[in-house]
Design a protein around this motif. Structure first.
Motif, short mmCIF file in Angstrom:
data_model
loop_
_atom_site.label_atom_id
_atom_site.label_comp_id
_atom_site.label_asym_id
_atom_site.label_seq_id
_atom_site.Cartn_x
_atom_site.Cartn_y
_atom_site.Cartn_z
N LYS A 2 0.91 -1.16 -0.15
CA LYS A 2 0.08 0.06 -0.06
C LYS A 2 1.05 1.35 -0.02
O LYS A 2 0.62 2.37 -0.66
CB LYS A 2 -0.85 0.07 1.35
N GLU A 36 2.36 1.88 -3.37
CA GLU A 36 1.18 2.54 -4.29
C GLU A 36 1.20 3.86 -4.06
O GLU A 36 0.85 4.51 -4.99
CB GLU A 36 -0.14 1.75 -4.36
N THR A 37 1.11 4.43 -2.87
CA THR A 37 0.82 5.81 -2.56
C THR A 37 2.09 6.58 -2.89
O THR A 37 1.82 8.12 -3.22
CB THR A 37 0.49 5.87 -1.13
N LYS A 39 1.74 7.22 -6.85
CA LYS A 39 0.81 8.05 -7.37
C LYS A 39 1.44 9.51 -7.51
O LYS A 39 1.16 10.40 -8.55
CB LYS A 39 -0.31 8.28 -6.45
N ALA A 95 -3.83 13.09 -0.94
CA ALA A 95 -3.13 11.97 -1.13
C ALA A 95 -1.83 11.74 -0.19
O ALA A 95 -1.12 12.77 -0.01
CB ALA A 95 -2.45 11.67 -2.46
#
Length: 257
Positions: A203, A206-207, A210, A256
């Motif tokens: 996770k 993935e962040t 971005k 985000a």
């Protein structure tokens, strides 16, 4: 018929029978597990720690093993499941007022009761000498007898007041069946921790990816805003939808992690 010197041998000297197996005193062996460190075989002394399998160790002996696992040590297989300092828990023990220790028999001329333990249960007063079943709490490290936990049922520690659950109870110096069960629980717990750690890591990656994608396309917000900058065509103002798209995408990028 005799041997040299006129001696007459007896039957047990001439006939060799099966060797007698030396029997170990079960009571002495059981008492030793509660008085001596499982790793160094030295007498237990504070601070005393335990593991998920319920074995008793001197803390300094475990630290020495963790610092240098390559060294050849006796009983190293006993602590092969220990990975680091987080795998042990320091015990909060209650001293036995009747135990005088080595001061009582300094000359070696007095009887020493092997069943007289250094520690007792703080609730019912049973001695921790192997005759009675004892457990410790993973949350706080306090030690109680199984009888005390059955007679006074509660979800709060009798000694320090910390809350605990039934799965936080671990048997100290249990039987082979109990140790195998504790080993299965330990391995299952470690597998779950490893899986959660792996999911958190994915996770996080993935962040992190971005924001990097947005940096590669810095004109993306400008193009969205430019698309909405069609001002007035045929007397109609079409700038508002483009502005809303730009504000929405900017807020998403700011929120985000």
């Amino acid at each position: 018929m005799g041997c040299d010197g006129g001696t007459i041998p007896k039957r047990h000297e001439l006939v060799k029978g099966p060797k007698k197996v030396e029997k170990v005193d079960k009571n002495a062996a059981l008492a030793a597990r509660w008085k001596y460190c499982a790793l160094s075989t030295e007498k237990l002394r504070r601070p005393i720690v335990t593991c998920d399998l319920g074995r008793l160790y001197n803390k300094d002996a475990v630290i020495e093993f963790l610092l240098d696992k390559s060294a050849d040590r006796p009983n190293s297989e006993v602590v092969s499941h220990l990975r680091g300092i987080k795998d042990i828990k320091e015990l909060n023990l209650t001293d036995n007022p009747a135990w005088e220790g080595e001061r009582r028999n300094t000359k070696g001329d007095r009887y020493e009761d092997m069943h007289c333990a250094m520690f007792i249960c703080p609730v019912v007063g049973l001695e921790m000498n192997g005759k009675h079943r004892f457990c410790f709490l993973r949350t706080c490290g306090c030690v109680f007898s199984d009888r005390a936990l059955k007679e006074v049922k509660t979800e709060i520690c009798h000694k320090c007041g910390d809350p605990f659950k039934e799965e936080d109870l671990v048997v100290l110096n249990g039987t082979k069946e109990e140790v195998e069960k504790l080993r299965e629980i330990m391995e299952e717990k470690r597998a779950k921790a490893k899986a959660t750690k792996k999911s958190k890591k994915s996770k996080f990656s993935e962040t992190v990816s971005k924001p990097s994608e947005s940096k590669e396309n810095p004109d993306s917000t400008e193009t969205v805003f430019a698309e909405g900058k069609t001002s007035t065509e045929n007397g109609e103002d079409r700038s508002q939808p483009g502005v809303y798209l730009w504000i929405e995408q900017t807020l998403i990028q700011c929120s985000a992690p």
